[in-house]
Design an enzyme around this catalytic site. Structure first.
Site, PDB file in Angstrom:
ATOM      1  N   HIS A 205       0.404  -0.941   0.076  1.00  0.00           N
ATOM      2  CA  HIS A 205       0.276  -0.111  -0.146  1.00  0.00           C
ATOM      3  C   HIS A 205       0.740   1.818  -0.465  1.00  0.00           C
ATOM      4  O   HIS A 205      -0.037   2.004   0.568  1.00  0.00           O
ATOM      5  CB  HIS A 205      -0.897  -0.164   1.051  1.00  0.00           C
ATOM      6  CG  HIS A 205      -1.900  -0.905   1.323  1.00  0.00           C
ATOM      7  ND1 HIS A 205      -2.442  -1.269   2.511  1.00  0.00           N
ATOM      8  CD2 HIS A 205      -2.691  -1.981   0.629  1.00  0.00           C
ATOM      9  CE1 HIS A 205      -3.500  -2.431   1.664  1.00  0.00           C
ATOM     10  NE2 HIS A 205      -3.640  -2.528   1.031  1.00  0.00           N
TER      11      HIS A 205
HETATM   12  C1  LIG Z   1       0.237  -7.362  -4.492  1.00  0.00           C
HETATM   13  C2  LIG Z   1      -1.302  -6.003  -4.250  1.00  0.00           C
HETATM   14  C3  LIG Z   1      -1.704  -6.198  -3.337  1.00  0.00           C
HETATM   15  C4  LIG Z   1      -3.207  -5.464  -2.962  1.00  0.00           C
HETATM   16  N1  LIG Z   1      -4.166  -5.358  -1.773  1.00  0.00           N
HETATM   17  C5  LIG Z   1      -5.260  -4.754  -2.275  1.00  0.00           C
HETATM   18  C6  LIG Z   1      -6.728  -4.936  -1.951  1.00  0.00           C
HETATM   19  O1  LIG Z   1      -6.921  -6.316  -1.104  1.00  0.00           O
HETATM   20  N2  LIG Z   1      -7.631  -3.788  -1.175  1.00  0.00           N
HETATM   21  C7  LIG Z   1      -6.969  -2.833  -1.782  1.00  0.00           C
HETATM   22  O2  LIG Z   1      -7.648  -1.195  -1.580  1.00  0.00           O
HETATM   23  N3  LIG Z   1      -5.677  -2.761  -2.445  1.00  0.00           N
HETATM   24  C8  LIG Z   1      -5.068  -3.369  -2.270  1.00  0.00           C
HETATM   25  N4  LIG Z   1      -3.344  -2.837  -2.955  1.00  0.00           N
HETATM   26  C9  LIG Z   1      -2.944  -1.700  -3.195  1.00  0.00           C
HETATM   27  C10 LIG Z   1      -4.419  -0.409  -4.703  1.00  0.00           C
HETATM   28  O3  LIG Z   1      -4.286  -1.953  -5.252  1.00  0.00           O
HETATM   29  C11 LIG Z   1      -2.869  -0.360  -5.073  1.00  0.00           C
HETATM   30  O4  LIG Z   1      -2.335   1.065  -3.908  1.00  0.00           O
HETATM   31  C12 LIG Z   1      -3.541   0.598  -6.267  1.00  0.00           C
HETATM   32  O5  LIG Z   1      -4.264  -0.357  -6.806  1.00  0.00           O
HETATM   33  C13 LIG Z   1      -3.053   2.035  -6.634  1.00  0.00           C
HETATM   34  O6  LIG Z   1      -3.919   2.295  -7.528  1.00  0.00           O
HETATM   35  P1  LIG Z   1      -2.659   3.191  -8.477  1.00  0.00           P
HETATM   36  O7  LIG Z   1      -3.490   4.757  -9.873  1.00  0.00           O
HETATM   37  O8  LIG Z   1      -1.970   4.474  -7.848  1.00  0.00           O
HETATM   38  O9  LIG Z   1      -0.981   2.612  -9.292  1.00  0.00           O
HETATM   39  P2  LIG Z   1      -1.376   1.716 -10.002  1.00  0.00           P
HETATM   40  O10 LIG Z   1      -2.305   0.675 -10.188  1.00  0.00           O
HETATM   41  O11 LIG Z   1      -0.765   0.396  -9.935  1.00  0.00           O
HETATM   42  O12 LIG Z   1      -1.217   2.506 -11.616  1.00  0.00           O
HETATM   43  C14 LIG Z   1      -0.295   2.621 -12.680  1.00  0.00           C
HETATM   44  C15 LIG Z   1      -0.249   2.230 -13.520  1.00  0.00           C
HETATM   45  O13 LIG Z   1       0.728   3.340 -14.336  1.00  0.00           O
HETATM   46  C16 LIG Z   1       1.333   2.154 -15.267  1.00  0.00           C
HETATM   47  N5  LIG Z   1       2.625   2.730 -15.998  1.00  0.00           N
HETATM   48  C17 LIG Z   1       3.764   3.617 -14.433  1.00  0.00           C
HETATM   49  N6  LIG Z   1       4.737   3.926 -14.895  1.00  0.00           N
HETATM   50  C18 LIG Z   1       4.187   4.063 -16.707  1.00  0.00           C
HETATM   51  C19 LIG Z   1       5.213   4.840 -17.668  1.00  0.00           C
HETATM   52  N7  LIG Z   1       6.496   5.393 -17.653  1.00  0.00           N
HETATM   53  N8  LIG Z   1       4.737   4.465 -18.939  1.00  0.00           N
HETATM   54  C20 LIG Z   1       3.532   4.240 -19.184  1.00  0.00           C
HETATM   55  N9  LIG Z   1       2.760   3.456 -18.210  1.00  0.00           N
HETATM   56  C21 LIG Z   1       2.883   3.737 -17.226  1.00  0.00           C
HETATM   57  C22 LIG Z   1       1.646   0.647 -14.619  1.00  0.00           C
HETATM   58  O14 LIG Z   1       1.947  -0.098 -15.444  1.00  0.00           O
HETATM   59  C23 LIG Z   1       0.678   1.054 -14.427  1.00  0.00           C
HETATM   60  O15 LIG Z   1      -0.791   0.112 -14.979  1.00  0.00           O
HETATM   61  C24 LIG Z   1      -3.255  -4.095  -3.431  1.00  0.00           C
HETATM   62  C25 LIG Z   1      -1.134  -4.042  -3.825  1.00  0.00           C
HETATM   63  C26 LIG Z   1      -0.810  -5.046  -4.433  1.00  0.00           C
HETATM   64  C27 LIG Z   1       0.574  -4.443  -5.064  1.00  0.00           C
END
Ligand SMILES: Cc1cc2nc3c(=O)[nH]c(=O)nc-3n(C[C@H](O)[C@H](O)[C@H](O)COP(=O)(O)OP(=O)(O)OC[C@H]3O[C@@H](n4cnc5c(N)ncnc54)[C@H](O)[C@@H]3O)c2cc1C
Ligand SMILES: *[C@@H]1O[C@H](CO)[C@@H](O)[C@H](O)[C@H]1NC(C)=O
Ligand SMILES: *[C@@H]1O[C@H](CO)[C@@H](O)[C@H](O)[C@H]1NC(C)=O
Ligand SMILES: *[C@@H]1O[C@H](CO)[C@@H](O)[C@H](O)[C@H]1NC(C)=O
Ligand SMILES: *[C@@H]1O[C@H](CO)[C@@H](O)[C@H](O)[C@H]1NC(C)=O
Length: 615
Positions: A549
């Site tokens: 997280h």
């Molecule tokens: C194993 C795991 C279990 C989890 N379990 C839970 C849960 O049960 N419940 C919960 O609420 N949360 C959970 N979380 C946390 C939650 O899923 C994340 O905090 C949330 O998805 C983050 O969202 P985000 O939009 O910040 O980033 P992300 O969803 O990580 O999205 C970032 C995206 O940007 C893309 N990207 C990055 N850099 C670039 C670039 N330079 N060019 C193009 N694309 C790029 C990546 O490939 C990715 O697809 C978990 C996380 C993980 C990893």
């Protein structure tokens, strides 16, 4: 369409193959982090022509994760706006749909495969003193690989954001956006003040939970932890959590927000397997004009008339900003990156930390471990179930049962510890070599003979930092320093968590099922008496882990906050036409799983952006 569809279809027959060979985890999809030498049909003339024709958009969104998918959907509701969503990973493969296989996705090509830097106080018994740092890399981002727990945090979390100067971010302001994304199919959905039923994300209880899920629930209730709706604004209590799933299949933000509109909205283009390396910035006016991305070994520029929005997540948003000259001056200058804005990018890293190795053994009354023949039968059964999935593979089982308590260290009427549980496939194997077990743990969540009990620190005081990779800033993994336990009180709170968990052993629920803690010191902690404070400190520093997280590295704050990277409208300070919208903007981590808080940030900002441009 510009979008490609190299979807890797992993059928369940293939999964069963893997299970048979005992190699379920990682090899089913291309293992090629940046797709450089991929022989790629999209660098053909046809694609380039289209790209040239369409290389100007209103908004460019970098990253199709939890936040990026929401933004792409909501902004493309405005028909006059042209939106480009760029994702570094592939399409979301079918295997992500199976809830019980969530552990198999770590370390696969759907994972950026980052790890932490070696540190004194954490991850000491892991290889090279480094812990894995899973980040999703496909359509859906981390929501395609997470544990599907639906959670929101506590009212205090958001009211606090507002109190420190982030006007408009209090709980009452955000609650309508929590409801907006939600399509609640569970009993909680009847509460229309808290819950929504018309949103894109289906929220349900799985069609199946095993006996241990209920045993844990009962044991907390016996310990005077009330059974509550865990999404309530005051979230001290226990329950089997709601999940972001539909009929036993995962609902990632890609499934919820992109699939229903893909190819239907002509003003939304999506490019996958495209890695954004840099923001294009006019240094004189400090205006962001577009982005440069790499795909199939080639580099492309694409431009945004209105804004670029970075939704790369807590590691990759700060990375992209720093590569583009937005970040701490000293660090950028040491890498010869010319500075556009001197900001505390990469600082303020926070996560919910805990430890592996606190193990409950189950008697034959509730252990669910099965022979490999039975496992294959279950896989076949799951495969054949249409249209609804049910049974042990259609659930994350005990990973859904969670409780929030308040220790004596919490000065507010809010929890500071969350308990989570995970099946241990084979306790004997775990104990014989914990490091090897943890590194290869990709078993289904359905079948196990023990439980790993993890008290999570949900209000941490320690802060970490993310730096660019000195040797290869663009393509190298960033340097992640979590700095866990640099504030000693974090350890004290966690010790209270372990002690509380230990007391569950005295409940009828545990006793009648013959569940008890394995009172044997784990490797590298043999010098401490099992269950003593010192023993717990040892577990925390040797077998440190998180449930992934991370937040905070592009901190939101008012202009008076010298550590703030974005303002309360998530506009990056010191540059024009750039926002960051993802988990990295959270100034303080919420007391609960953070996927839905991230979605809510994106829902709220989408509305804000629309109203800004209407004025
Ligand atoms: C194993 C795991 C279990 C989890 N379990 C839970 C849960 O049960 N419940 C919960 O609420 N949360 C959970 N979380 C946390 C939650 O899923 C994340 O905090 C949330 O998805 C983050 O969202 P985000 O939009 O910040 O980033 P992300 O969803 O990580 O999205 C970032 C995206 O940007 C893309 N990207 C990055 N850099 C670039 C670039 N330079 N060019 C193009 N694309 C790029 C990546 O490939 C990715 O697809 C978990 C996380 C993980 C990893
Ligand atoms: C992940 O990184 C580790 C080293 O940190 C390496 O051994 C492994 O092969 C990598 N896996 C993938 C899928 O790239
Ligand atoms: C930065 O530039 C200077 C002068 O051009 C050069 O000497 C130095 O090696 C460069 N440093 C890096 C890290 O590239
Ligand atoms: C379960 O274990 C108990 C005690 O170890 C044993 O007596 C009993 O026969 C076992 N039951 C089954 C179904 O294996
Ligand atoms: C389940 O695990 C227990 C304890 O490790 C073991 O004794 C039993 O044989 C296992 N059952 C199956 C079906 O593998």
């Amino acid at each position: 369409s510009v979008s490609d569809r190299t979807s890797v279809n992993i059928g369940l027959d293939e999964i069963s193959q893997r299970i048979e060979n005992n190699s379920l985890p990682t090899t089913y999809i291309e293992q090629n982090p940046h797709n450089y030498d991929e022989e790629n049909k999209y660098s053909s003339g046809e694609y380039e022509d289209e790209a040239k024709e369409k290389n100007e958009y209103d908004f460019i969104i970098v990253g199709a994760g939890s936040a990026g998918c929401v933004l792409a959907n909501r902004l493309s509701e405005e028909e006059q706006w042209r939106i480009l969503l760029i994702e570094a990973g592939s399409e979301e493969p079918d295997i992500t749909m199976v809830p019980s296989l969530y552990k198999a996705l770590k370390g696969s090509s759907l994972d950026w495969n980052y790890s932490t830097q070696p540190e004194e106080k954490s991850c000491r018994s892991m290889k090279g003193h480094m812990c894995d740092f899973t980040r999703g890399k496909s359509m859906g981002g981390s929501s395609a690989v997470n544990t599907l727990v639906y959670m929101r945090g506590n009212r205090r979390d958001y009211d606090h954001w507002e109190e420190i100067g982030n006007y408009g971010w209090g709980y009452d302001k955000l609650l309508p956006y929590f409801r907006k994304s939600e399509n609640n199919k569970a009993v909680e959905g009847l509460d229309t003040y808290l819950h929504g039923t018309g949103g894109p994300i289906t929220v349900e209880r799985y069609p199946y939970y095993d006996d241990n899920s209920f045993m844990l629930l009962e044991s907390f209730k016996e310990s005077n932890v009330p059974e509550i709706d865990l999404t309530a604004e005051d979230n001290i209590g226990v329950n089997i959590a709601l999940s972001t799933s539909k009929d036993g299949r995962r609902v990632s933000e890609n499934v919820a927000y992109i699939k229903p509109i893909r190819d239907i909205r002509k003003n939304l283009d999506i490019i996958t397997n495209a890695f954004v390396t840099k923001l294009i910035i006019d240094h004189e006016t400090k205006t962001v004009l577009g982005v440069t991305y790499e795909k199939g070994g080639k580099s492309y520029n694409v431009y945004a008339k209105k804004e670029v929005i970075s939704s790369g997540g807590t590691v990759n948003s700060p990375k992209l900003l720093m590569l583009s000259g937005i970040g701490p001056r000293e660090q950028l200058e040491s890498l010869n990156i010319s500075v556009v804005a001197d900001l505390s990018v990469g600082h303020n890293l926070q996560d919910h930390v805990t430890a592996n190795g606190f193990i409950i053994s189950l008697s034959n009354k509730t252990a669910t471990n099965v022979s490999s023949e039975q496992l294959l039968e279950e896989v076949q059964r799951y495969h054949d179930q249409e249209p609804k999935k049910y049974g042990p593979l259609a659930t994350t089982n005990v990973a859904g049962t969670t409780a929030f308590i308040k220790t004596m260290y919490s000065l507010e009427n809010a929890p500071d510890i969350q308990f989570i549980f995970e099946g241990i496939n084979n306790i004997a194997e775990f104990y014989s070599d914990p490091q090897a077990y943890l590194m290869s743990d990709s078993f289904t969540a359905a079948f196990y003979d023990g439980l790993s009990c993890k008290p999570l620190l949900i209000k941490p005081r320690s802060r970490g930092i993310i730096l660019l990779n000195n040797n290869d800033p663009v393509h190298g993994n960033p340097l992640i320093y979590q700095r866990f336990f640099t504030d000693k009180e974090d350890i004290d709170v966690l010790i209270e968590g372990f002690k509380f968990a230990l007391s569950l052993e005295e409940t009828e629920a545990f006793k009648k099922n013959g569940a008890r803690f394995v009172r044997v010191p784990i490797k590298n902690c043999e010098n401490h008496e099992w269950g003593s404070n010192d023993y717990f400190v040892c577990l925390l520093t040797e077998y440190t882990t998180t449930i992934y997280h991370p937040v905070g590295t592009c901190k939101m704050g008012p202009s008076s906050d010298k550590d703030a990277v974005v303002d309360p409208r998530l506009r990056v300070y010191g540059v024009k036409r750039l926002r960051v919208v993802d988990a990295s903007v959270m100034p303080f981590i919420p007391r609960g799983n953070i996927n839905i808080p991230t979605v809510t940030i994106a829902e709220y900002i989408s509305d804000l952006i629309k109203s800004e441009y209407k004025q």
